[in-house]
Scaffold this motif. Sequence first.
Motif, PDB file in Angstrom:
ATOM      1  N   GLU A 247       1.853  -3.429 -13.138  1.00 22.18           N
ATOM      2  CA  GLU A 247       3.213  -3.040 -13.675  1.00 22.18           C
ATOM      3  C   GLU A 247       3.328  -1.531 -13.576  1.00 22.18           C
ATOM      4  OE1 GLU A 247       3.388  -4.186 -17.818  1.00 22.18           O
ATOM      5  OE2 GLU A 247       3.127  -6.244 -17.415  1.00 22.18           O
ATOM      6  N   SER A 248       1.990  -0.616 -13.496  1.00 24.76           N
ATOM      7  CA  SER A 248       2.085   0.588 -13.546  1.00 24.76           C
ATOM      8  C   SER A 248       1.644   1.245 -12.100  1.00 24.76           C
ATOM      9  CB  SER A 248       1.375   1.156 -14.837  1.00 24.76           C
ATOM     10  OG  SER A 248       0.026   1.159 -14.652  1.00 24.76           O
ATOM     11  N   ALA A 249       2.032   2.493 -11.922  1.00 16.65           N
ATOM     12  CA  ALA A 249       1.455   2.931 -10.795  1.00 16.65           C
ATOM     13  C   ALA A 249       0.024   3.137 -10.750  1.00 16.65           C
ATOM     14  CB  ALA A 249       2.037   4.368 -10.575  1.00 16.65           C
ATOM     15  N   GLY A 250      -0.627   3.471 -12.059  1.00 23.29           N
ATOM     16  CA  GLY A 250      -1.961   3.517 -12.211  1.00 23.29           C
ATOM     17  C   GLY A 250      -2.645   2.218 -11.767  1.00 23.29           C
ATOM     18  N   ASP A 251      -2.228   0.916 -12.199  1.00 22.29           N
ATOM     19  CA  ASP A 251      -2.820  -0.295 -11.953  1.00 22.29           C
ATOM     20  C   ASP A 251      -2.757  -0.395 -10.305  1.00 22.29           C
ATOM     21  OD1 ASP A 251      -2.931  -0.771 -14.441  1.00 22.29           O
ATOM     22  OD2 ASP A 251      -1.347  -1.800 -14.646  1.00 22.29           O
ATOM     23  N   VAL A 252      -1.690  -0.157  -9.264  1.00 25.85           N
ATOM     24  CA  VAL A 252      -1.494  -0.019  -8.138  1.00 25.85           C
ATOM     25  C   VAL A 252      -2.829   0.771  -7.491  1.00 25.85           C
ATOM     26  CG1 VAL A 252      -0.191   0.350  -6.076  1.00 25.85           C
ATOM     27  CG2 VAL A 252       0.871  -0.875  -8.116  1.00 25.85           C
ATOM     28  N   GLU A 253      -2.869   2.238  -7.995  1.00 27.45           N
ATOM     29  CA  GLU A 253      -3.769   3.019  -7.281  1.00 27.45           C
ATOM     30  C   GLU A 253      -5.166   2.448  -7.725  1.00 27.45           C
ATOM     31  OE1 GLU A 253      -5.140   5.760  -5.360  1.00 27.45           O
ATOM     32  OE2 GLU A 253      -2.977   5.632  -5.602  1.00 27.45           O
TER      33      GLU A 253
ATOM     34  N   ALA B   8      -4.196   5.550   4.628  1.00 21.14           N
ATOM     35  CA  ALA B   8      -3.156   5.732   4.674  1.00 21.14           C
ATOM     36  C   ALA B   8      -3.045   5.819   2.920  1.00 21.14           C
ATOM     37  CB  ALA B   8      -2.152   4.990   5.122  1.00 21.14           C
ATOM     38  N   GLY B   9      -2.454   6.921   2.258  1.00 21.67           N
ATOM     39  CA  GLY B   9      -2.309   6.820   0.964  1.00 21.67           C
ATOM     40  C   GLY B   9      -1.256   6.040   0.177  1.00 21.67           C
ATOM     41  N   VAL B  10      -1.327   5.694  -1.117  1.00 23.38           N
ATOM     42  CA  VAL B  10      -0.180   4.643  -1.590  1.00 23.38           C
ATOM     43  C   VAL B  10       0.954   5.368  -1.527  1.00 23.38           C
ATOM     44  CG1 VAL B  10       0.410   3.372  -3.781  1.00 23.38           C
ATOM     45  CG2 VAL B  10      -2.014   3.556  -3.035  1.00 23.38           C
ATOM     46  N   PRO B  11       2.342   4.740  -1.166  1.00 25.89           N
ATOM     47  CA  PRO B  11       3.563   5.346  -1.047  1.00 25.89           C
ATOM     48  C   PRO B  11       4.203   5.331  -2.337  1.00 25.89           C
ATOM     49  CG  PRO B  11       3.594   3.303  -0.010  1.00 25.89           C
ATOM     50  CD  PRO B  11       2.244   3.219  -0.250  1.00 25.89           C
ATOM     51  N   ASP B  12       5.190   6.360  -2.448  1.00 22.81           N
ATOM     52  CA  ASP B  12       5.761   6.473  -3.743  1.00 22.81           C
ATOM     53  C   ASP B  12       6.939   5.290  -3.824  1.00 22.81           C
ATOM     54  OD1 ASP B  12       4.244   8.489  -4.701  1.00 22.81           O
ATOM     55  OD2 ASP B  12       5.733   9.943  -3.707  1.00 22.81           O
ATOM     56  N   GLY B  13       7.357   4.985  -5.039  1.00 18.87           N
ATOM     57  CA  GLY B  13       8.198   3.788  -5.264  1.00 18.87           C
ATOM     58  C   GLY B  13       7.471   2.372  -5.627  1.00 18.87           C
ATOM     59  N   TYR B  14       8.472   1.783  -6.216  1.00 20.28           N
ATOM     60  CA  TYR B  14       8.104   0.485  -6.924  1.00 20.28           C
ATOM     61  C   TYR B  14       7.644  -0.504  -5.468  1.00 20.28           C
ATOM     62  CZ  TYR B  14       7.533  -3.803  -9.583  1.00 20.28           C
ATOM     63  OH  TYR B  14       7.101  -5.002 -10.044  1.00 20.28           O
TER      64      TYR B  14
ATOM     65  N   PRO C  20       7.497  -0.089  -2.031  1.00 25.10           N
ATOM     66  CA  PRO C  20       6.652   0.381  -1.114  1.00 25.10           C
ATOM     67  C   PRO C  20       5.323   0.273  -1.320  1.00 25.10           C
ATOM     68  CG  PRO C  20       8.464   1.848  -1.134  1.00 25.10           C
ATOM     69  CD  PRO C  20       8.631   0.831  -2.211  1.00 25.10           C
ATOM     70  N   SER C  21       4.943   0.603  -2.514  1.00 27.07           N
ATOM     71  CA  SER C  21       3.540   0.648  -3.166  1.00 27.07           C
ATOM     72  C   SER C  21       2.812  -0.709  -3.300  1.00 27.07           C
ATOM     73  CB  SER C  21       3.477   1.607  -4.580  1.00 27.07           C
ATOM     74  OG  SER C  21       3.826   0.758  -5.581  1.00 27.07           O
TER      75      SER C  21
END
Length: 130
Positions: A19-25, A58-64, A66-67
């Motif tokens: 759900e969150s960008a932190g979880d993706v990271e 590669a870093g995690v891209p911005d946006g829901y 693309p990440s």
Amino acid sequence: MAAAETVALVLDEESPLPESAGDVEELACRLRGHISQLGIVVPPGTSALRSAQQLASAGVPDGYMPSRVHLVRLAEATQDLIAAVQAHDDSPAPLTLMRCWRKPRVNVLRGAVFAVALACLVWAASVPRT
């Protein structure tokens, strides 16, 4: 085993998208760690290893979207590396690299500190006073 569990967290049909960008990271960081650990075991120059290392660098891209797409690609690359490790599982040496040491229990550490303190006390008592 842990790599397969992390891949299942991302690719399994029943597992929800983070759900969150932190979880993706966090998941991306775990997958990068698995890729680096599996890269030790896989023979160098393997196409699966090269593509996985490129994705991991590669870093995690911005946006829901693309990440999440990047996360799925990392999981698929990790899954390919797991398959490559299982195909190249004829050497026992890499298994010893992945073995983790158990942390000693607290009572063992307390006993070791007590033994050292007692030895210092006995040594100090045996030194002649001047």
